[in-house]
Design a protein around this motif. Structure first.
Motif, short mmCIF file in Angstrom:
data_model
loop_
_atom_site.label_atom_id
_atom_site.label_comp_id
_atom_site.label_asym_id
_atom_site.label_seq_id
_atom_site.Cartn_x
_atom_site.Cartn_y
_atom_site.Cartn_z
N TYR A 1 0.85 -1.18 0.00
CA TYR A 1 0.00 0.00 0.00
C TYR A 1 0.90 1.24 0.00
CZ TYR A 1 -3.83 -3.10 1.50
OH TYR A 1 -4.77 -4.09 1.58
N TYR A 2 0.53 2.21 -0.84
CA TYR A 2 1.30 3.45 -0.93
C TYR A 2 0.49 4.58 -0.32
CZ TYR A 2 4.77 1.25 -3.93
OH TYR A 2 5.77 0.44 -4.41
N VAL A 3 1.12 5.34 0.59
CA VAL A 3 0.45 6.43 1.28
C VAL A 3 1.26 7.71 1.05
CG1 VAL A 3 -0.33 7.33 3.51
CG2 VAL A 3 -0.42 4.85 3.05
N PHE A 4 0.67 8.64 0.29
CA PHE A 4 1.31 9.92 0.01
C PHE A 4 0.94 10.92 1.10
CE2 PHE A 4 1.25 7.76 -4.00
CZ PHE A 4 2.36 8.21 -4.70
N ARG B 1 1.35 14.57 -10.85
CA ARG B 1 0.49 13.43 -11.16
C ARG B 1 1.30 12.29 -11.77
NH1 ARG B 1 -2.48 11.15 -15.23
NH2 ARG B 1 -1.58 12.55 -16.78
N LEU B 2 2.21 12.63 -12.69
CA LEU B 2 3.02 11.61 -13.35
C LEU B 2 3.95 10.91 -12.38
CD1 LEU B 2 3.90 13.51 -16.66
CD2 LEU B 2 2.24 11.65 -16.37
N ILE B 3 4.54 11.66 -11.46
CA ILE B 3 5.45 11.06 -10.49
C ILE B 3 4.69 10.16 -9.53
CG2 ILE B 3 6.90 11.59 -8.49
CD1 ILE B 3 7.90 14.03 -10.07
N SER B 4 3.52 10.58 -9.12
CA SER B 4 2.74 9.74 -8.20
C SER B 4 2.35 8.42 -8.87
CB SER B 4 1.49 10.49 -7.71
OG SER B 4 0.53 10.63 -8.73
N LYS B 5 2.00 8.47 -10.16
CA LYS B 5 1.66 7.25 -10.88
C LYS B 5 2.89 6.38 -11.08
CE LYS B 5 -1.48 7.13 -14.06
NZ LYS B 5 -2.27 7.30 -15.28
N LEU B 6 4.03 6.99 -11.33
CA LEU B 6 5.28 6.25 -11.49
C LEU B 6 5.61 5.47 -10.22
CD1 LEU B 6 8.01 5.80 -13.14
CD2 LEU B 6 8.88 7.76 -11.85
N ILE B 7 5.44 6.12 -9.08
CA ILE B 7 5.80 5.51 -7.81
C ILE B 7 4.86 4.37 -7.44
CG2 ILE B 7 5.88 5.92 -5.31
CD1 ILE B 7 6.99 8.71 -5.96
N ARG B 8 3.57 4.60 -7.53
CA ARG B 8 2.63 3.60 -7.03
C ARG B 8 2.36 2.46 -8.00
NH1 ARG B 8 -1.15 8.03 -8.38
NH2 ARG B 8 -2.90 7.24 -9.62
N GLY B 9 2.59 2.69 -9.29
CA GLY B 9 2.34 1.65 -10.27
C GLY B 9 0.90 1.17 -10.20
N ASN B 10 0.70 -0.13 -10.12
CA ASN B 10 -0.65 -0.71 -10.05
C ASN B 10 -1.08 -1.04 -8.63
OD1 ASN B 10 -1.04 -0.67 -12.89
ND2 ASN B 10 0.21 -2.53 -13.07
N ASN B 11 -0.31 -0.57 -7.66
CA ASN B 11 -0.63 -0.87 -6.27
C ASN B 11 -1.71 0.08 -5.75
OD1 ASN B 11 1.55 -2.91 -5.43
ND2 ASN B 11 2.75 -1.28 -6.38
N LYS B 12 -2.39 -0.34 -4.71
CA LYS B 12 -3.38 0.51 -4.06
C LYS B 12 -2.67 1.67 -3.37
CE LYS B 12 -7.09 -2.82 -3.23
NZ LYS B 12 -7.97 -3.43 -2.21
N VAL C 1 -10.20 2.50 3.66
CA VAL C 1 -10.09 2.95 2.27
C VAL C 1 -9.36 1.93 1.41
CG1 VAL C 1 -9.14 4.73 0.75
CG2 VAL C 1 -10.23 5.39 2.90
N LEU C 2 -8.25 1.41 1.91
CA LEU C 2 -7.41 0.55 1.08
C LEU C 2 -7.83 -0.92 1.10
CD1 LEU C 2 -3.85 1.98 1.87
CD2 LEU C 2 -5.21 2.33 -0.19
N ALA C 3 -8.36 -1.37 2.22
CA ALA C 3 -8.62 -2.80 2.35
C ALA C 3 -10.04 -3.10 2.81
CB ALA C 3 -7.62 -3.42 3.32
N GLY C 4 -10.92 -2.13 2.69
CA GLY C 4 -12.30 -2.37 3.09
C GLY C 4 -12.48 -2.63 4.56
N GLY C 5 -11.51 -2.14 5.38
CA GLY C 5 -11.63 -2.30 6.82
C GLY C 5 -10.96 -3.53 7.38
N GLU C 6 -10.32 -4.34 6.53
CA GLU C 6 -9.65 -5.54 7.02
C GLU C 6 -8.25 -5.20 7.50
OE1 GLU C 6 -9.74 -8.38 3.91
OE2 GLU C 6 -11.79 -9.01 4.32
N ASP C 7 -7.84 -5.87 8.57
CA ASP C 7 -6.49 -5.69 9.07
C ASP C 7 -5.49 -6.24 8.06
OD1 ASP C 7 -4.75 -5.09 11.57
OD2 ASP C 7 -4.10 -7.08 10.92
N TYR C 8 -4.35 -5.56 7.91
CA TYR C 8 -3.40 -5.95 6.85
C TYR C 8 -2.89 -7.37 7.03
CZ TYR C 8 0.26 -5.66 3.38
OH TYR C 8 1.04 -5.87 2.27
#
Length: 255
Positions: A2-5, A117-128, A239-246
């Motif tokens: 998970y990526y958190v900006f 925007r481009l840098i944020s997309k570069l960093i996170r790729g296809n990850n949440k 937000v990232l996992a629907g409330g489930e613990d990682y």
């Protein structure tokens, strides 16, 4: 992963938040990595797993191109994209449950410029991924500044195409009355409009839309005192996992 900006205006406490959020996640036995995306920062309270200064140094850019501090930072962020493949290769070596991205103070890089925007997309790729937008408590306690922060948060959400969690940071600097008032503004457009006084019809509609568009109420946090991180983690997981613990992939009992 998970990526958190970590986003916000200059002085809103992004770097301290990054460090303290990492400490909190490590205490929860979460593997955590940090990306420093500020090419002008001189001192960091953490050791980054990726440091953009290894590729671009804003002070060298300032000297080489005879630029002022703000222009040098903008140019540095633009230059990062010229080495996108190298940077992506290095970032892809990071393995962690959470990757926290500490961003520069110049909020316009992410609110208005395409490079952000481009840098944020570069960093996170296809990850949440999501963004934490920090409301500086000093600015937020004035109603018109509060509206301006809402606008900035909405602009970043639209520009980066990321869910945004709004965090009222440095609440230890507020009185109980100030904290209650600010949280009330985030819960109800009516409360905010009452404080603003007479506003034109366009502003009235805009404020209603801004409050309605919030994905959650403001989350009050004090990095200094370490308070509010349980609630912040719960919202990140929602937000990232629907409330489930990682780790357990079971519903988080704190939600």
């Amino acid at each position: 992963m998970y990526y958190v900006f970590i986003l916000g205006t200059a002085g809103s406490g992004k770097t301290t938040m990054t460090k303290n959020l990492q400490d909190y996640l490590l205490d929860q036995e979460m593997d955590t990595a940090i990306i420093n995306l500020d090419p002008a920062v001189e001192h960091l309270p953490y050791t980054p797993d990726f440091d953009v200064r290894d590729y671009v140094d804003a002070y060298e850019v300032m000297d080489n191109y005879q630029l002022g501090p703000n222009s040098a930072l903008i140019a540095s962020i633009d230059l990062i994209l010229t080495r996108a493949s190298e940077i992506k290769s290095d970032i892809d070596q990071i393995e962690a449950n959470y990757v926290l991205i500490d961003t520069p103070g110049q909020i316009e890089l992410f609110a208005y410029r395409e490079t952000g925007r481009l840098i944020s997309k570069l960093i996170r790729g296809n990850n949440k991924a999501l963004g934490l937008f920090l409301f500086d408590s000093f600015l937020a306690k004035e109603a018109r500044s509060f509206v301006s922060l809402l606008l900035l948060s909405s602009s970043i959400k639209f520009r980066l195409e990321l869910p945004i969690i709004n965090v009222l940071n440095k609440v230890d600097l507020l009185t109980d009355k100030e904290l209650e008032q600010i949280l009330g503004w985030g819960e109800s457009a009516e409360n905010l409009i009452d404080e603003l006084g007479k506003v034109d019809e366009y502003s009235l509609e805009l404020i209603n839309l801004l409050i309605e568009s919030l994905s959650s109420n403001l989350i009050p946090v004090s990095s200094e005192k370490g308070s509010g991180f349980d609630e912040l983690y719960a919202e990140i997981q929602r937000v990232l996992a629907g409330g489930e613990d990682y780790l357990t992939e079971e519903p988080n009992p704190k939600l």
